[in-house]
Design a protein around this motif. Structure first.
Motif, PDB file in Angstrom:
ATOM      1  N   ALA A   1       4.789   6.507  -4.523  1.00 42.26           N
ATOM      2  CA  ALA A   1       4.858   6.778  -5.963  1.00 42.26           C
ATOM      3  C   ALA A   1       3.944   7.941  -6.348  1.00 42.26           C
ATOM      4  CB  ALA A   1       4.478   5.526  -6.742  1.00 42.26           C
ATOM      5  N   ARG A   2       2.758   8.004  -5.751  1.00 43.00           N
ATOM      6  CA  ARG A   2       1.835   9.100  -6.086  1.00 43.00           C
ATOM      7  C   ARG A   2       2.432  10.445  -5.692  1.00 43.00           C
ATOM      8  NH1 ARG A   2      -3.747   7.416  -6.179  1.00 43.00           N
ATOM      9  NH2 ARG A   2      -3.781   5.305  -7.066  1.00 43.00           N
TER      10      ARG A   2
ATOM     11  N   LEU B   1       0.825  -1.204   0.000  1.00 42.26           N
ATOM     12  CA  LEU B   1       0.000   0.000   0.000  1.00 42.26           C
ATOM     13  C   LEU B   1       0.862   1.258   0.000  1.00 42.26           C
ATOM     14  CD1 LEU B   1      -2.673   1.552   0.292  1.00 42.26           C
ATOM     15  CD2 LEU B   1      -2.540   1.147   2.774  1.00 42.26           C
ATOM     16  N   THR B   2       1.867   1.276   0.876  1.00 40.64           N
ATOM     17  CA  THR B   2       2.680   2.491   0.995  1.00 40.64           C
ATOM     18  C   THR B   2       3.536   2.728  -0.244  1.00 40.64           C
ATOM     19  OG1 THR B   2       4.405   1.262   2.211  1.00 40.64           O
ATOM     20  CG2 THR B   2       2.716   2.401   3.506  1.00 40.64           C
ATOM     21  N   THR B   3       3.891   1.674  -0.960  1.00 39.47           N
ATOM     22  CA  THR B   3       4.625   1.867  -2.206  1.00 39.47           C
ATOM     23  C   THR B   3       3.806   2.693  -3.189  1.00 39.47           C
ATOM     24  OG1 THR B   3       5.887  -0.186  -1.959  1.00 39.47           O
ATOM     25  CG2 THR B   3       5.665   0.688  -4.196  1.00 39.47           C
ATOM     26  N   GLN B   4       2.495   2.453  -3.212  1.00 36.87           N
ATOM     27  CA  GLN B   4       1.612   3.249  -4.075  1.00 36.87           C
ATOM     28  C   GLN B   4       1.552   4.705  -3.612  1.00 36.87           C
ATOM     29  OE1 GLN B   4      -2.234   1.324  -5.194  1.00 36.87           O
ATOM     30  NE2 GLN B   4      -1.593  -0.279  -3.786  1.00 36.87           N
ATOM     31  N   VAL B   5       1.477   4.898  -2.293  1.00 34.47           N
ATOM     32  CA  VAL B   5       1.405   6.256  -1.751  1.00 34.47           C
ATOM     33  C   VAL B   5       2.683   7.025  -2.076  1.00 34.47           C
ATOM     34  CG1 VAL B   5       1.146   7.653   0.336  1.00 34.47           C
ATOM     35  CG2 VAL B   5      -0.134   5.512   0.101  1.00 34.47           C
TER      36      VAL B   5
ATOM     37  N   PRO C   1       8.114  24.353 -10.219  1.00 30.97           N
ATOM     38  CA  PRO C   1       8.988  23.871 -11.304  1.00 30.97           C
ATOM     39  C   PRO C   1      10.278  23.256 -10.767  1.00 30.97           C
ATOM     40  CG  PRO C   1       8.061  25.989 -11.883  1.00 30.97           C
ATOM     41  CD  PRO C   1       7.653  25.734 -10.463  1.00 30.97           C
ATOM     42  N   GLY C   2      10.456  21.961 -11.053  1.00 31.07           N
ATOM     43  CA  GLY C   2      11.651  21.259 -10.612  1.00 31.07           C
ATOM     44  C   GLY C   2      11.656  20.847  -9.157  1.00 31.07           C
ATOM     45  N   ALA C   3      10.567  21.081  -8.427  1.00 33.55           N
ATOM     46  CA  ALA C   3      10.502  20.753  -6.994  1.00 33.55           C
ATOM     47  C   ALA C   3       9.356  19.774  -6.749  1.00 33.55           C
ATOM     48  CB  ALA C   3      10.305  22.011  -6.160  1.00 33.55           C
ATOM     49  N   ARG C   4       9.696  18.589  -6.284  1.00 32.87           N
ATOM     50  CA  ARG C   4       8.704  17.545  -6.062  1.00 32.87           C
ATOM     51  C   ARG C   4       8.642  17.165  -4.585  1.00 32.87           C
ATOM     52  NH1 ARG C   4       7.040  15.062 -10.757  1.00 32.87           N
ATOM     53  NH2 ARG C   4       8.226  15.626 -12.630  1.00 32.87           N
ATOM     54  N   VAL C   5       7.534  16.550  -4.218  1.00 33.21           N
ATOM     55  CA  VAL C   5       7.381  16.007  -2.875  1.00 33.21           C
ATOM     56  C   VAL C   5       8.231  14.745  -2.758  1.00 33.21           C
ATOM     57  CG1 VAL C   5       5.749  15.082  -1.184  1.00 33.21           C
ATOM     58  CG2 VAL C   5       5.032  16.897  -2.748  1.00 33.21           C
TER      59      VAL C   5
END
Length: 277
Positions: free
Chosen positions: A159-160, A153-157, A168-172
């Motif tokens: 990845a999302r 389950l957490t692998t999906q979380v 721009p260029g900054a991700r969680v």
């Protein structure tokens, strides 16, 4: 919790039964009589305050744990779960609106303070909570199958959230924010189920339309982009806008309430929604 096997569910039920809460303010206030505060001496006041706190903590050495002592100031607008004491902590500072409003109906308060309480309770059943049993003893009470199902389950979380570009260029960082993201998911889904379980009188007409805005209002914030970039690297919580929207987008009740459809910004197909309960 969908990932728990029957034996782990029994321990989880025991954990809920033994869980206690500190709400509002302590029964006995901390004594600051020995702390000297002087006018026009900010640095000295800071040093004396630090010394006073060090002496207070040192005096606790060798004594039994005081389960009634508060680790957080009642004035602080925050909350937390203590896995060793199996307690949730809700100081007075977090209780005013937008979290709780005595004049609001059940729907708004379940969406507000209800989701916060459920968020903290859910920490007892995540990867951190799995390290402590119902008595606060540090032991792994999950089986290999429990861990495997939780990891799936957490692998999906992760990845999302990894896929979300906030700026721009900054991700969680999905792995870094995972415990809090899971608590947000579990908290909203549990609070929704709790509200829906009320007698019909508690589900006044249009209640669902008040539940979700009350939840979203908790995360109202205004920040400069520079501050957002800084927190993406240092804060274990996702940005407030994601905390408001992402959990709601996984809940069937949200889509049923607002009639979302394909093409809407917050629409998620039913088969892709992350379900914890």
């Amino acid at each position: 919790m969908a990932w728990l096997t029957p034996a782990a569910r029994a321990e989880a039920a025991a954990k809920v039964a033994r869980m206690t809460a500190k709400v509002g303010y302590p029964a006995a206030w901390r004594d600051y009589g020995a702390l000297e505060i002087r006018r026009a001496d900010a640095l000295g006041n800071r040093d004396r305050a630090r010394r006073h706190e060090w002496l207070r903590l040192a005096a606790l050495s060798g004594k039994p744990v005081d389960r009634q002592a508060w680790a957080m100031s009642p004035l602080e607008p925050n909350a937390f779960y203590d896995p060793m004491l199996n307690q949730i902590n809700l100081p007075a500072g977090i209780l005013p609106a937008p979290f709780f409003d005595a004049k609001a109906d059940d729907a708004a308060n379940y969406g507000g303070i209800g989701t916060l309480i459920a968020h903290e309770i859910s920490h007892a059943f995540d990867s951190n909570g799995a390290q402590f049993d119902s008595r606060g003893v540090q032991r792994d009470w999950w089986s290999a199958a429990d861990h495997a199902a939780f990891d799936a389950l957490t692998t999906q979380v992760v990845a999302r959230f990894d896929a979300i570009e906030v700026l721009p260029g900054a991700r969680v960082n999905g792995k870094f924010t995972l415990p809090e993201n899971m608590a947000d998911l579990m908290g909203l889904q549990l609070a929704w189920r709790a509200w829906r379980s009320l007698p019909e009188t508690g589900q006044a007409s249009g209640g669902a339309e008040r539940f979700f805005p009350a939840y979203a209002q908790q995360w109202a914030a205004k920040r400069r982009d520079e501050r957002t970039r800084q927190l993406l690297a240092s804060d274990p919580h996702a940005p407030p806008s994601l905390r408001a929207n992402f959990p709601a987008m996984q809940l069937d009740g949200f889509h049923e309430t607002f009639g979302t459809r394909e093409g809407d910004a917050m629409f998620v197909p039913a088969q892709d929604r992350l379900r914890v309960w």
